[in-house]
Design a protein around this motif. Sequence first.
Motif, PDB file in Angstrom:
ATOM      1  N   SER A 169       0.863  -1.183   0.000  1.00  0.00           N
ATOM      2  CA  SER A 169       0.000   0.000   0.000  1.00  0.00           C
ATOM      3  C   SER A 169       0.894   1.226   0.000  1.00  0.00           C
ATOM      4  CB  SER A 169      -0.928   0.009   1.221  1.00  0.00           C
ATOM      5  OG  SER A 169      -0.176   0.070   2.421  1.00  0.00           O
ATOM      6  N   THR A 173      -1.361   4.495   5.321  1.00  0.00           N
ATOM      7  CA  THR A 173      -2.056   3.285   5.738  1.00  0.00           C
ATOM      8  C   THR A 173      -1.427   2.738   7.020  1.00  0.00           C
ATOM      9  OG1 THR A 173      -0.627   1.812   4.466  1.00  0.00           O
ATOM     10  CG2 THR A 173      -2.553   2.734   3.331  1.00  0.00           C
ATOM     11  N   ALA A 174      -2.174   1.881   7.685  1.00  0.00           N
ATOM     12  CA  ALA A 174      -1.649   1.255   8.905  1.00  0.00           C
ATOM     13  C   ALA A 174      -0.446   0.381   8.597  1.00  0.00           C
ATOM     14  CB  ALA A 174      -2.749   0.437   9.576  1.00  0.00           C
ATOM     15  N   ALA A 175      -0.470  -0.314   7.467  1.00  0.00           N
ATOM     16  CA  ALA A 175       0.657  -1.169   7.100  1.00  0.00           C
ATOM     17  C   ALA A 175       1.910  -0.334   6.876  1.00  0.00           C
ATOM     18  CB  ALA A 175       0.317  -1.967   5.843  1.00  0.00           C
ATOM     19  N   TRP A 176       1.747   0.804   6.231  1.00  0.00           N
ATOM     20  CA  TRP A 176       2.890   1.683   5.985  1.00  0.00           C
ATOM     21  C   TRP A 176       3.500   2.156   7.303  1.00  0.00           C
ATOM     22  CZ3 TRP A 176       4.674   3.025   1.064  1.00  0.00           C
ATOM     23  CH2 TRP A 176       5.688   4.003   1.030  1.00  0.00           C
ATOM     24  N   ALA A 177       2.659   2.626   8.198  1.00  0.00           N
ATOM     25  CA  ALA A 177       3.148   3.112   9.491  1.00  0.00           C
ATOM     26  C   ALA A 177       3.844   1.996  10.265  1.00  0.00           C
ATOM     27  CB  ALA A 177       1.993   3.685  10.302  1.00  0.00           C
ATOM     28  N   SER A 178       3.330   0.777  10.164  1.00  0.00           N
ATOM     29  CA  SER A 178       3.921  -0.337  10.909  1.00  0.00           C
ATOM     30  C   SER A 178       5.312  -0.686  10.404  1.00  0.00           C
ATOM     31  CB  SER A 178       3.025  -1.573  10.807  1.00  0.00           C
ATOM     32  OG  SER A 178       3.113  -2.178   9.515  1.00  0.00           O
ATOM     33  N   ASP A 180       7.464   1.645   8.744  1.00  0.00           N
ATOM     34  CA  ASP A 180       8.332   2.807   8.526  1.00  0.00           C
ATOM     35  C   ASP A 180       9.107   3.167   9.798  1.00  0.00           C
ATOM     36  OD1 ASP A 180       9.560   5.092   7.626  1.00  0.00           O
ATOM     37  OD2 ASP A 180       7.703   6.095   7.007  1.00  0.00           O
ATOM     38  N   SER A 183       8.127   6.087  11.956  1.00  0.00           N
ATOM     39  CA  SER A 183       6.931   6.045  12.809  1.00  0.00           C
ATOM     40  C   SER A 183       7.231   5.697  14.253  1.00  0.00           C
ATOM     41  CB  SER A 183       5.930   5.020  12.251  1.00  0.00           C
ATOM     42  OG  SER A 183       5.518   5.360  10.946  1.00  0.00           O
ATOM     43  N   THR A 184       8.472   5.292  14.555  1.00  0.00           N
ATOM     44  CA  THR A 184       8.783   4.817  15.907  1.00  0.00           C
ATOM     45  C   THR A 184       9.969   5.562  16.511  1.00  0.00           C
ATOM     46  OG1 THR A 184      10.079   3.022  14.924  1.00  0.00           O
ATOM     47  CG2 THR A 184       7.811   2.518  15.567  1.00  0.00           C
TER      48      THR A 184
END
Length: 253
Positions: A169, A173-178, A180, A183-184
């Motif tokens: 995606s 998206t949630a998958a992208w944030a998970s 990247d 994001s952390t």
Amino acid sequence: MTSSPSTASPTSASTRSYGSDAAQVYDILPPAAVAPAVTATVVVVHGGFWRAEYDREHALPEAHAFASAGYHVVLAEYRRVGMPGGGVPGTLDDVRDLLASVAAQPDLPKPLVLVGHSAGGHLVAWAAGQSWARERRIAGVVSLAGVVDLGAADRLHLGSDATRDFVGSGPGTAAWASADPMSTLPPKVPVRLVNGTDDDTVPLAVAHDYVAQAKAAGGDVTEQVVPGADHFAVIDPQSKAFASVLAAVRSLT
């Protein structure tokens, strides 16, 4: 990534599994007998834009160089895009499970230092941001020309939009944030980046926001820029750039 694809497995002292898939394995290279032993294990995570055609064999010279420097070395494999279970979340699950397995091995000295190149640089930077990083006995990570900012890689269409193929995606998206590392932030363990000025596969600009935002968030993050080094110089033990790589690893042990 432009190196020749290969599906052959490297020759090594031993191979262990951390899952049921043929790609869920890692090779263990013992430290060279002539080198002073170092009480640490280097985990090498190869690149290739997360794609199936690039396996761990091309990282074998790098792995041998760390063994020659006195480290126990783990050369990791993982499921990749184009393979069953590859991409997000499967590849990330593999990194998590791989590191849990390595951390549990009594014959592999701790701490662990993760060294990843290109897409592997993304994976080790991602691991640095996870809540379990210290539980896995990770002292720090070294990203070599790493794709540490998925948004920047996407905007530059690196690897013919390899980032979207990997995540499945686009941004937001949630998958992208998970997936990247951005994001952390801040990372939970120190991060050392080594990049070359002449890298046209993963340009220096990909690291800029990661470094700036990680430092602003209080992270222990440094970047070494090697003049004249291209994308592959940082994994070539015969390159002058590799001295910077060894220095980054030693700074964490």
